[in-house]
Design a protein around this motif. Structure first.
Motif, PDB file in Angstrom:
ATOM      1  N   MET A   1      47.767  22.906 -13.398  1.00 49.78           N
ATOM      2  CA  MET A   1      46.766  22.437 -14.340  1.00 49.78           C
ATOM      3  C   MET A   1      46.589  23.478 -15.440  1.00 49.78           C
ATOM      4  SD  MET A   1      43.003  21.077 -13.497  1.00 49.78           S
ATOM      5  CE  MET A   1      41.703  21.456 -14.608  1.00 49.78           C
ATOM      6  N   THR A   2      46.416  23.010 -16.657  1.00 51.60           N
ATOM      7  CA  THR A   2      46.241  23.934 -17.770  1.00 51.60           C
ATOM      8  C   THR A   2      44.771  24.079 -18.104  1.00 51.60           C
ATOM      9  OG1 THR A   2      46.482  22.140 -19.352  1.00 51.60           O
ATOM     10  CG2 THR A   2      48.478  23.356 -18.775  1.00 51.60           C
ATOM     11  N   ASP A   3      44.432  25.196 -18.697  1.00 47.88           N
ATOM     12  CA  ASP A   3      43.068  25.452 -19.137  1.00 47.88           C
ATOM     13  C   ASP A   3      42.851  24.790 -20.491  1.00 47.88           C
ATOM     14  OD1 ASP A   3      42.709  27.109 -16.920  1.00 47.88           O
ATOM     15  OD2 ASP A   3      43.465  28.863 -18.005  1.00 47.88           O
ATOM     16  N   PRO A   4      41.606  24.383 -20.790  1.00 47.20           N
ATOM     17  CA  PRO A   4      41.349  23.844 -22.129  1.00 47.20           C
ATOM     18  C   PRO A   4      41.549  24.939 -23.178  1.00 47.20           C
ATOM     19  CG  PRO A   4      39.302  24.085 -20.894  1.00 47.20           C
ATOM     20  CD  PRO A   4      40.423  24.420 -19.955  1.00 47.20           C
ATOM     21  N   LEU A   5      41.887  24.500 -24.373  1.00 45.17           N
ATOM     22  CA  LEU A   5      42.138  25.455 -25.448  1.00 45.17           C
ATOM     23  C   LEU A   5      40.838  26.094 -25.898  1.00 45.17           C
ATOM     24  CD1 LEU A   5      44.368  26.544 -27.372  1.00 45.17           C
ATOM     25  CD2 LEU A   5      43.570  24.837 -28.988  1.00 45.17           C
ATOM     26  N   ASP A   6      40.812  27.390 -25.966  1.00 46.32           N
ATOM     27  CA  ASP A   6      39.670  28.141 -26.477  1.00 46.32           C
ATOM     28  C   ASP A   6      39.825  28.249 -27.992  1.00 46.32           C
ATOM     29  OD1 ASP A   6      38.586  30.853 -27.465  1.00 46.32           O
ATOM     30  OD2 ASP A   6      37.568  30.591 -25.535  1.00 46.32           O
ATOM     31  N   ILE A   7      38.872  27.695 -28.741  1.00 51.77           N
ATOM     32  CA  ILE A   7      38.965  27.651 -30.200  1.00 51.77           C
ATOM     33  C   ILE A   7      39.034  29.056 -30.797  1.00 51.77           C
ATOM     34  CG2 ILE A   7      37.725  27.001 -32.315  1.00 51.77           C
ATOM     35  CD1 ILE A   7      39.137  24.673 -30.925  1.00 51.77           C
ATOM     36  N   GLN A   8      38.242  29.974 -30.285  1.00 55.47           N
ATOM     37  CA  GLN A   8      38.274  31.341 -30.807  1.00 55.47           C
ATOM     38  C   GLN A   8      39.638  31.990 -30.552  1.00 55.47           C
ATOM     39  OE1 GLN A   8      34.726  33.434 -29.962  1.00 55.47           O
ATOM     40  NE2 GLN A   8      35.299  35.210 -31.172  1.00 55.47           N
ATOM     41  N   GLU A   9      40.202  31.754 -29.379  1.00 51.32           N
ATOM     42  CA  GLU A   9      41.532  32.290 -29.064  1.00 51.32           C
ATOM     43  C   GLU A   9      42.591  31.660 -29.976  1.00 51.32           C
ATOM     44  OE1 GLU A   9      44.591  32.688 -25.262  1.00 51.32           O
ATOM     45  OE2 GLU A   9      42.729  31.573 -25.029  1.00 51.32           O
ATOM     46  N   PHE A  10      42.481  30.350 -30.208  1.00 45.93           N
ATOM     47  CA  PHE A  10      43.425  29.647 -31.078  1.00 45.93           C
ATOM     48  C   PHE A  10      43.318  30.166 -32.511  1.00 45.93           C
ATOM     49  CE2 PHE A  10      44.626  25.324 -33.051  1.00 45.93           C
ATOM     50  CZ  PHE A  10      45.970  25.651 -33.089  1.00 45.93           C
ATOM     51  N   LEU A  11      42.102  30.320 -33.021  1.00 44.64           N
ATOM     52  CA  LEU A  11      41.916  30.847 -34.369  1.00 44.64           C
ATOM     53  C   LEU A  11      42.461  32.277 -34.468  1.00 44.64           C
ATOM     54  CD1 LEU A  11      40.845  30.194 -37.193  1.00 44.64           C
ATOM     55  CD2 LEU A  11      38.614  31.068 -36.454  1.00 44.64           C
ATOM     56  N   GLY A  12      42.265  33.071 -33.419  1.00 41.62           N
ATOM     57  CA  GLY A  12      42.816  34.424 -33.393  1.00 41.62           C
ATOM     58  C   GLY A  12      44.336  34.414 -33.418  1.00 41.62           C
ATOM     59  N   ALA A  13      44.956  33.518 -32.650  1.00 43.04           N
ATOM     60  CA  ALA A  13      46.425  33.416 -32.645  1.00 43.04           C
ATOM     61  C   ALA A  13      46.934  32.987 -34.015  1.00 43.04           C
ATOM     62  CB  ALA A  13      46.883  32.438 -31.564  1.00 43.04           C
ATOM     63  N   LEU A  14      46.256  32.020 -34.646  1.00 35.80           N
ATOM     64  CA  LEU A  14      46.654  31.589 -35.994  1.00 35.80           C
ATOM     65  C   LEU A  14      46.534  32.740 -36.994  1.00 35.80           C
ATOM     66  CD1 LEU A  14      44.949  28.076 -36.125  1.00 35.80           C
ATOM     67  CD2 LEU A  14      47.413  28.538 -36.045  1.00 35.80           C
ATOM     68  N   THR A  15      45.455  33.485 -36.906  1.00 32.57           N
ATOM     69  CA  THR A  15      45.238  34.605 -37.829  1.00 32.57           C
ATOM     70  C   THR A  15      46.313  35.676 -37.639  1.00 32.57           C
ATOM     71  OG1 THR A  15      42.857  34.170 -37.845  1.00 32.57           O
ATOM     72  CG2 THR A  15      43.565  36.343 -38.602  1.00 32.57           C
ATOM     73  N   ARG A  16      46.596  36.031 -36.394  1.00 35.28           N
ATOM     74  CA  ARG A  16      47.625  37.051 -36.120  1.00 35.28           C
ATOM     75  C   ARG A  16      48.987  36.593 -36.624  1.00 35.28           C
ATOM     76  NH1 ARG A  16      44.614  37.188 -31.580  1.00 35.28           N
ATOM     77  NH2 ARG A  16      46.027  35.877 -30.362  1.00 35.28           N
ATOM     78  N   ARG A  17      49.350  35.359 -36.329  1.00 40.79           N
ATOM     79  CA  ARG A  17      50.647  34.841 -36.768  1.00 40.79           C
ATOM     80  C   ARG A  17      50.714  34.725 -38.289  1.00 40.79           C
ATOM     81  NH1 ARG A  17      55.436  34.735 -34.044  1.00 40.79           N
ATOM     82  NH2 ARG A  17      55.055  34.357 -31.846  1.00 40.79           N
ATOM     83  N   THR A  18      49.616  34.382 -38.926  1.00 39.92           N
ATOM     84  CA  THR A  18      49.580  34.293 -40.392  1.00 39.92           C
ATOM     85  C   THR A  18      49.795  35.669 -41.007  1.00 39.92           C
ATOM     86  OG1 THR A  18      48.094  32.385 -40.289  1.00 39.92           O
ATOM     87  CG2 THR A  18      48.176  33.594 -42.381  1.00 39.92           C
ATOM     88  N   GLU A  19      49.076  36.651 -40.505  1.00 41.83           N
ATOM     89  CA  GLU A  19      49.238  38.014 -41.024  1.00 41.83           C
ATOM     90  C   GLU A  19      50.670  38.505 -40.822  1.00 41.83           C
ATOM     91  OE1 GLU A  19      45.709  40.800 -40.844  1.00 41.83           O
ATOM     92  OE2 GLU A  19      45.216  39.423 -39.198  1.00 41.83           O
ATOM     93  N   ALA A  20      51.242  38.267 -39.653  1.00 40.68           N
ATOM     94  CA  ALA A  20      52.608  38.717 -39.386  1.00 40.68           C
ATOM     95  C   ALA A  20      53.610  38.016 -40.300  1.00 40.68           C
ATOM     96  CB  ALA A  20      52.968  38.465 -37.913  1.00 40.68           C
TER      97      ALA A  20
END
Length: 173
Positions: A1-20
């Motif tokens: 079973m997967t965990d629900p997506l954490d919006i703050q974690e998702f926004l953090g991943a988007l921000t990190r990938r955008t900066e990179a």
């Protein structure tokens, strides 16, 4: 079973990938950043906004909104080896915005895939007008702001998706 997506974690991943991506692929370094979760009342979209809808376990819109100087700098770097005719430039700038969101969001979702739910994405839609989206009717907004010498951009998570159409206007009840 997967965990629900954490919006703050998702926004953090988007921000990190955008900066990179901007740093590694375009040579654009962000020098300032900020984020807001839940208390955003109005989204101000910039001159070019690339939007994707996410479906599956998550139903929301992702919007990458670029001010004109930043998307112009990104376009120049992204197409440096290409010869683009002036009459094709506007379409090419929009394609660049779409390519950027496709690459970054795909990579961010891959980062989160091990413990998160399956999320399907639509092809990007490009809006070329500055506009504002006010929060009402149960909408939730989360945003990150990134600043570089070349200009500014925003990453917005807008949900739930069924409240909006592809132009980020509220759907009539």
């Amino acid at each position: 079973m997967t965990d629900p997506l954490d919006i703050q974690e998702f926004l953090g991943a988007l921000t990190r990938r955008t900066e990179a991506f901007f740093n590694d692929e375009l040579g654009i370094v962000f020098t300032g950043r900020g984020s807001q979760i839940d208390d955003v009342q109005k989204l101000d979209l910039k001159s070019v906004t690339a939007i994707m809808s996410a479906t599956g376990a998550l139903k929301l819109y992702l919007a990458y909104s670029f001010d004109a100087p930043l998307i112009d700098a990104a376009f120049a770097a992204y197409t440096a080896d290409l010869d683009i005719a002036e009459d094709e430039r506007e379409d090419a700038v929009q394609e660049t915005a779409g390519d950027i969101i496709n690459i970054i969001v795909g990579n961010a979702l891959a980062d989160l895939a091990a413990n998160g739910p399956t999320i399907a994405l639509s092809p990007p839609i490009i809006l070329t007008e500055a506009k504002s989206v006010m929060r009402h009717r149960g909408a939730k907004f989360a945003s990150a702001e990134l600043r570089a010498d070349a200009g500014h951009m925003s990453i917005h998570l807008i949900g739930p998706g069924e409240l909006f159409n592809d132009s980020l206007e509220y759907v009539k009840e």
